[in-house]
Scaffold this motif. Structure first.
Motif, PDB file in Angstrom:
ATOM      1  N   THR A   8       1.653 -93.502 -82.862  1.00  0.00           N
ATOM      2  CA  THR A   8       2.527 -94.580 -82.422  1.00  0.00           C
ATOM      3  C   THR A   8       1.748 -95.860 -82.165  1.00  0.00           C
ATOM      4  OG1 THR A   8       2.323 -93.814 -80.182  1.00  0.00           O
ATOM      5  CG2 THR A   8       4.253 -93.084 -81.427  1.00  0.00           C
ATOM      6  N   ALA A  11       1.130 -98.552 -85.005  1.00  0.00           N
ATOM      7  CA  ALA A  11       2.423 -99.138 -85.307  1.00  0.00           C
ATOM      8  C   ALA A  11       2.766-100.194 -84.266  1.00  0.00           C
ATOM      9  CB  ALA A  11       3.485 -98.061 -85.340  1.00  0.00           C
ATOM     10  N   ALA A  12       2.448 -99.871 -83.016  1.00  0.00           N
ATOM     11  CA  ALA A  12       2.783-100.803 -81.953  1.00  0.00           C
ATOM     12  C   ALA A  12       1.991-102.101 -82.114  1.00  0.00           C
ATOM     13  CB  ALA A  12       2.483-100.174 -80.601  1.00  0.00           C
ATOM     14  N   ALA A  15       3.233-104.632 -84.618  1.00  0.00           N
ATOM     15  CA  ALA A  15       4.501-105.281 -84.309  1.00  0.00           C
ATOM     16  C   ALA A  15       4.291-106.772 -84.064  1.00  0.00           C
ATOM     17  CB  ALA A  15       5.102-104.645 -83.073  1.00  0.00           C
ATOM     18  N   PRO A  16       5.379-107.530 -84.158  1.00  0.00           N
ATOM     19  CA  PRO A  16       5.256-108.967 -83.894  1.00  0.00           C
ATOM     20  C   PRO A  16       4.672-109.204 -82.507  1.00  0.00           C
ATOM     21  CG  PRO A  16       7.562-108.235 -83.935  1.00  0.00           C
ATOM     22  CD  PRO A  16       6.731-107.134 -84.495  1.00  0.00           C
ATOM     23  N   PRO A  17       3.790-110.199 -82.397  1.00  0.00           N
ATOM     24  CA  PRO A  17       3.156-110.440 -81.103  1.00  0.00           C
ATOM     25  C   PRO A  17       4.192-110.820 -80.043  1.00  0.00           C
ATOM     26  CG  PRO A  17       2.756-112.242 -82.631  1.00  0.00           C
ATOM     27  CD  PRO A  17       3.396-111.162 -83.420  1.00  0.00           C
ATOM     28  N   ALA A  18       3.824-110.576 -78.807  1.00  0.00           N
ATOM     29  CA  ALA A  18       4.754-110.845 -77.717  1.00  0.00           C
ATOM     30  C   ALA A  18       5.152-112.321 -77.726  1.00  0.00           C
ATOM     31  CB  ALA A  18       4.123-110.485 -76.392  1.00  0.00           C
ATOM     32  N   VAL A  19       6.295-112.558 -77.229  1.00  0.00           N
ATOM     33  CA  VAL A  19       6.851-113.905 -77.219  1.00  0.00           C
ATOM     34  C   VAL A  19       5.945-114.854 -76.448  1.00  0.00           C
ATOM     35  CG1 VAL A  19       8.591-115.141 -75.880  1.00  0.00           C
ATOM     36  CG2 VAL A  19       9.251-113.537 -77.669  1.00  0.00           C
TER      37      VAL A  19
END
Lengths: 308, 301
Positions: A8, A11-12, A15-19
């Motif tokens: 996991t 994959a994490a 992911a798109p970077p945090a806002v």
């Protein structure tokens, strides 16, 4: 196989970077009641689909042959569950009880022994240093992927050469080694047994066997329970191997026994229909008991194996 | 007694051997030895020499003849076709249903999550034999509300047709295994960092969009493992069609490769059965390779 342990996480990271917005705005509109209805409605429908066939089995186990054909599948007739149970346990001098006992030995004792073997091996792979360790572990991982199809027929022939086809051991022994169990054992050992604790017991002068038995094993009890549960359901459901190995009715596990009754349906439906239905229902009971009494563990086990 | 460093290490070899010996011993005898024996058997054929009754059957070396026979046997190859069609129907539907249910369970709207998980998982603990028997009755016209219901909405169902038989076994497998994968997918979804989902929500994505374009791709790893294990299990399909065989006329004793192997074993064509098992294993290994390779390729666009 090392990517299994980190499935996991990469994959994490991908992911798109945090806002980057400095402050989070309020969540958008209140969830409409409709969404709640749809989500839970679909889940409920799926649950009905999984539970209704089992309900049908429960209802059918209360009927005799005539009612089974004359009443609807989900319709109750005169309840004869008790009569059916008496019939089940007395038929053929208590043959069904023998099958239950056999299944408890094959699956219950087998799973306990197998879980212990797996926990010990997994613990050794996690905690000890020895030459060629990862190569040996590679062999275990290859073992996970060996299909039972390739071993069952030769096993039957080996047993036949040794005159063990029609014996308890011919079914009991082949199920004991579980590569997947060893893999899980190692994952669990890494997660539950802190290295420092073992160092401390070593400094105290305890031998490896004693530190395993008195310090590590109590911590590994959830692992043992999970592996036991997997082994128990697997063993209880095993069909192909006993089907090949056994011809003596008195050695049958309950699954194979019910199968032979099912094969006799045409011969005498009135006797065998209630036997098959009630027998099938009773055969599930130990699984349900094992499952619910150990439910604290099964989820951890499932997810440790496949996700973590 | 304080032990030296090398003393500890030496003691660890011994104790490691002690701890792993039971497993490797059993693994060697009941997994590796049968594989080796199977390999030997696949190169031999049993022949009784002489005409008399007393002749001991002998194993005669026949080279790759058993393999050649299996690979040109239409019943054996037909079994792979059946299993291929079955996988093509069963696996996408099962994975999609499990994914949707896991996403629903993971949504903020879901209630009684624990109850739903248990109820969905329940069929997985039912022995395949019993599951097949239950569904056998539920597939029987006149007895079954399911068949009657399908009939009434204009979808006639019959176990007697090829499509009906594959559909029946696929439905049975979906019933048995979906819950297991729901649990796995749900656990993977729970492991997704909440910030990622919050970020997507702040960016203006709705619930369904977040579920489908953010959450689902992130548990790709769990899906690949699930597909891998499902393919391995599905290609060895045996118990369910074996039980449905009585009622489904198109299911014969070589409907799947495992059924063909069982039939050969029962007719004492052991070399043929061993060769067929090895071919099945090679196909399984190839399928596993394709699944993992395909997914890896997709992961790095």
């Amino acid at each position: 196989m090392s990517d299994v342990s980190t499935l996991t996480r990469p994959a994490a990271e991908a992911a798109p970077p945090a806002v980057t917005a400095p402050e989070r705005r309020d969540r958008r509109g209140v969830p409409p009641l409709l969404s709640k209805g749809i989500v839970n409605g679909i889940l409920l429908a799926a649950t009905l689909w999984t539970v209704l066939p089992l309900t049908w089995l429960v209802i059918s186990a209360t009927k005799n042959y005539a009612d089974l054909y004359q009443t609807g599948g989900f319709e109750l007739a005169r309840i004869r569950l008790w009569d059916n149970l008496v019939h089940l346990f007395t038929f053929g001098d208590g043959l069904y009880l023998e099958w239950l006992r056999n299944s408890l030995l094959y699956a219950g004792v087998g799973a306990a022994v197998s879980a212990l073997i797996s926990v010990m091996a997994g613990y050794a792979f996690d905690k000890f240093r020895f030459p060629g360790k990862e190569r040996w572990f590679g062999l275990v991982l290859v073992g996970v992927l060996v299909p039972s199809a390739v071993t069952t027929v030769p096993l039957y022939l080996m047993a036949s050469d040794l005159g063990m086809t029609n014996s308890f051991w011919g079914v009991f022994l082949p199920g004991l080694a579980s590569p997947f169990g060893v893999y899980l054992g190692r994952v669990f050992s890494a997660a539950y047994v802190p290295d420092e604790l073992l160092e401390a017991t070593r400094v105290d002068g305890a031998g490896e066997l004693r530190s395993f038995a008195q310090v590590a094993f109590p911590l590994l009890r959830p692992a043992f329970a999970t592996l036991f549960l997997f082994g128990f359901t697997g063993g209880w459901n095993s069909f192909f191997l006993p089907l090949l190995m056994l011809s003596d009715h008195h050695l049958y596990p309950v699954s194979l026994g019910i199968f032979t009754w099912k094969e006799s349906l045409a011969a005498d439906s009135e006797i065998f229909y209630p036997l098959v239905m009630t027998g099938a229902l009773v055969a599930i009971v130990p699984l349900v008991i094992a499952f619910f009494s150990l439910q604290r563990y099964w989820k951890a086990g499932l997810t440790a194996g496949a996700v973590k | 007694m304080a032990s030296t460093r090398s003393g500890t290490a030496r003691r660890q070899y011994g104790v490691a051997a002690l701890f792993t010996a039971p497993f490797f011993l059993l693994f060697g005898v009941f997994t590796l030895a049968p594989i080796g024996y199977g390999g030997w058997l696949s190169l031999h054929r049993e022949q009784t020499d002489g005409l008399g009754l007393g002749g001991e059957p002998q194993q005669v070396f026949v080279g790759l003849d058993n393999f050649a026979q299996a690979l040109t046997n239409t019943r054996f190859l037909g079994g792979f076709l059946t299993v291929g069609v079955y996988c093509a129907v069963y696996i996408p539907v099962m994975v999609a249903v499990a994914m949707v249910l896991a996403l629903l369970l993971d949504s903020a709207y879901a209630r009684a999550k624990r109850f739903f998980q248990l109820a969905l998982y329940l069929p997985n603990i039912v022995p395949g034999l019993i599951a097949a028997m239950i569904w056998l009755y539920l597939y029987t016209p006149g007895l079954s509300p399911v068949v009657d219901l399908l009939d009434s909405v204009g979808v006639p169902f019959s176990l007697g047709s090829d499509a009906g038989a594959v559909g029946a076994v696929a439905n049975l497998a979906i019933w048995e295994h979906t819950g297991y994968n729901v649990i796995i997918f749900f656990a993977a979804l729970q492991a997704i960092p909440r910030e990622v989902i919050e970020a997507a929500t702040v960016d203006g994505a709705g619930g369904v969009r977040v579920a489908w374009s953010v959450k689902a791709p992130m548990i790709r790893g769990a899906v690949v493992i699930a597909v891998l294990f499902t393919v391995i299990g599905a290609m060895q399909l045996f118990t369910e069609p074996f039980i449905l065989m009585d009622a489904a006329t198109t299911i014969n004793d070589s409907w799947t490769p495992s059924m063909y192997i069982y039939t050969l074993t029962r007719s004492y064509n052991l070399g043929g059965a061993a060769a067929a098992s090895l071919i099945l294993t090679v196909v399984l290994a190839a399928a596993s390779f394709v699944v993992t390779r395909f997914s890896r390729k997709g992961a790095t666009p």
